[in-house]
Design a protein around this motif. Structure first.
Motif, PDB file in Angstrom:
ATOM      1  N   TYR A 131       0.635  -1.122  -0.226  1.00  0.00           N
ATOM      2  CA  TYR A 131      -0.074   0.005  -0.063  1.00  0.00           C
ATOM      3  C   TYR A 131       0.975   1.333   0.037  1.00  0.00           C
ATOM      4  O   TYR A 131       2.073   1.055   0.385  1.00  0.00           O
ATOM      5  N   GLY A 132       0.380   2.436  -0.525  1.00  0.00           N
ATOM      6  CA  GLY A 132       0.996   3.629  -0.617  1.00  0.00           C
ATOM      7  C   GLY A 132       1.141   4.400   0.857  1.00  0.00           C
ATOM      8  O   GLY A 132       0.476   3.696   1.762  1.00  0.00           O
ATOM      9  N   ASP A 133       1.864   5.184   1.093  1.00  0.00           N
ATOM     10  CA  ASP A 133       2.093   6.166   2.358  1.00  0.00           C
ATOM     11  C   ASP A 133       0.783   6.894   2.603  1.00  0.00           C
ATOM     12  O   ASP A 133      -0.124   7.390   1.845  1.00  0.00           O
ATOM     13  N   SER A 134       0.595   6.733   3.896  1.00  0.00           N
ATOM     14  CA  SER A 134      -0.672   7.568   4.439  1.00  0.00           C
ATOM     15  C   SER A 134      -0.419   9.112   4.325  1.00  0.00           C
ATOM     16  O   SER A 134       0.907   9.221   4.500  1.00  0.00           O
ATOM     17  N   SER A 135      -1.323   9.735   4.142  1.00  0.00           N
ATOM     18  CA  SER A 135      -0.944  11.382   4.190  1.00  0.00           C
ATOM     19  C   SER A 135      -1.224  11.997   5.351  1.00  0.00           C
ATOM     20  O   SER A 135      -1.222  13.386   5.527  1.00  0.00           O
ATOM     21  N   LYS A 136      -1.748  11.131   6.423  1.00  0.00           N
ATOM     22  CA  LYS A 136      -1.892  11.691   7.648  1.00  0.00           C
ATOM     23  C   LYS A 136      -0.509  12.512   8.282  1.00  0.00           C
ATOM     24  O   LYS A 136       0.494  12.159   8.036  1.00  0.00           O
ATOM     25  N   GLY A 137      -0.760  13.714   8.664  1.00  0.00           N
ATOM     26  CA  GLY A 137       0.291  14.429   9.307  1.00  0.00           C
ATOM     27  C   GLY A 137       0.897  15.428   8.092  1.00  0.00           C
ATOM     28  O   GLY A 137       1.627  16.223   8.747  1.00  0.00           O
ATOM     29  N   LYS A 138       0.567  15.285   6.941  1.00  0.00           N
ATOM     30  CA  LYS A 138       1.132  16.143   5.777  1.00  0.00           C
ATOM     31  C   LYS A 138       0.438  17.366   5.790  1.00  0.00           C
ATOM     32  O   LYS A 138      -0.849  17.531   6.354  1.00  0.00           O
ATOM     33  N   SER A 139       0.920  18.198   5.139  1.00  0.00           N
ATOM     34  CA  SER A 139       0.252  19.679   5.031  1.00  0.00           C
ATOM     35  C   SER A 139      -0.832  19.632   4.162  1.00  0.00           C
ATOM     36  O   SER A 139      -0.769  18.441   3.321  1.00  0.00           O
ATOM     37  N   ALA A 140      -1.727  20.472   4.119  1.00  0.00           N
ATOM     38  CA  ALA A 140      -2.901  20.548   3.328  1.00  0.00           C
ATOM     39  C   ALA A 140      -2.479  20.446   1.734  1.00  0.00           C
ATOM     40  O   ALA A 140      -2.885  19.724   0.971  1.00  0.00           O
ATOM     41  N   PHE A 141      -1.335  21.157   1.489  1.00  0.00           N
ATOM     42  CA  PHE A 141      -0.779  21.013   0.090  1.00  0.00           C
ATOM     43  C   PHE A 141      -0.499  19.631  -0.155  1.00  0.00           C
ATOM     44  O   PHE A 141      -0.909  19.154  -1.455  1.00  0.00           O
ATOM     45  N   LYS A 142       0.326  19.323   0.483  1.00  0.00           N
ATOM     46  CA  LYS A 142       0.869  17.725   0.282  1.00  0.00           C
ATOM     47  C   LYS A 142      -0.081  16.657   0.064  1.00  0.00           C
ATOM     48  O   LYS A 142      -0.150  15.891  -0.711  1.00  0.00           O
ATOM     49  N   LYS A 143      -1.416  17.010   0.891  1.00  0.00           N
ATOM     50  CA  LYS A 143      -2.388  16.115   0.875  1.00  0.00           C
ATOM     51  C   LYS A 143      -2.966  16.045  -0.495  1.00  0.00           C
ATOM     52  O   LYS A 143      -3.559  15.252  -1.048  1.00  0.00           O
ATOM     53  N   LYS A 144      -3.170  17.387  -0.997  1.00  0.00           N
ATOM     54  CA  LYS A 144      -3.943  17.502  -2.197  1.00  0.00           C
ATOM     55  C   LYS A 144      -3.171  17.085  -3.406  1.00  0.00           C
ATOM     56  O   LYS A 144      -3.309  16.452  -4.227  1.00  0.00           O
ATOM     57  N   GLN A 145      -1.638  17.333  -3.164  1.00  0.00           N
ATOM     58  CA  GLN A 145      -0.787  16.657  -4.142  1.00  0.00           C
ATOM     59  C   GLN A 145      -0.805  15.364  -4.177  1.00  0.00           C
ATOM     60  O   GLN A 145      -0.737  14.899  -5.387  1.00  0.00           O
TER      61      GLN A 145
END
Length: 206
Positions: A165-179
């Motif tokens: 599975y890919g990396d979870s986006s938890k804890g990332k910035s809003a921009f990184k989550k969107k990206q």
């Protein structure tokens, strides 16, 4: 890394986490009665629906993220740097190999959709059309995984598949989550068409 019982693996796919299970054949498959009589036709329809709606989902996702994603999608959504399951089968590959590759692909996609949906519920809670499309895509993907599970068990007695599975986006910035979301969906658009072309002939009525 570890061997996970097949039904537990199905539950694991519902969570956006990293994990791995090994390809195993043996006597661990559940009853073949879990298969619907029209499982192959239903699987064909599910793949066709996902293929037909992938580009619309990606376009709607971009629209809802706003700038700079709307104007710089080619740059920001380039999926080169992210993990996505390798899809090396083709129309001449053995059916068993195709089914295993499909399972890995859609198990990964299901977990990724969980990540993306969670992030969009947080970042764009008023984007009802996008959230509805994400939920519908997830529902179709889960149904497809269930049918692939059945076909792998019934036809090849495979009850555990190597899934990353890919990396979870938890804890990332809003921009990184969107990206991260747009990178995964861009790659999904690229791969789903190939997956449909490869899988559908293997599910044609005998």
């Amino acid at each position: 890394t570890g061997v996970v019982p097949f039904m537990a693996l199905l539950l694991l796919q519902r969570r956006p986490v990293a994990g791995r299970a090994l390809l195993v054949t043996g006597s661990g498959c559940p009853s073949h009665g879990l298969c619907r009589s029209n499982v192959q036709e239903q699987t064909r329809r599910q793949v066709a629906v996902l293929n037909a709606t992938a580009q619309e989902l990606f376009s709607l996702y971009l629209k809802c993220q706003g700038e700079p994603f709307s104007s710089e999608a080619d740059k920001l959504c380039n999926p080169t740097g992210i993990f996505f399951p390798a899809f090396r089968v083709n129309r001449t590959s053995e059916r068993k190999e195709v089914m295993v590759a499909m399972y890995k692909l859609f198990a990964f996609l299901n977990a990724s959709l969980g990540n993306i949906t969670r992030d969009q519920e947080e970042l764009n809670p008023m984007a009802k059309d996008l959230l509805e499309r994400l939920h519908n895509t997830t529902k179709t993907t889960r149904g497809l995984i269930s049918n692939l599970t059945c076909l792998l068990c019934k036809n090849y007695n495979i009850f555990q598949v190597d899934v990353r599975y890919g990396d979870s986006s938890k804890g990332k910035s809003a921009f990184k989550k969107k990206q991260q979301g747009c990178q995964v969906l861009r790659k999904y658009v690229q791969v789903i068409g190939q997956a449909a072309r490869v899988l559908l002939p293997h599910l044609s009525p005998s």
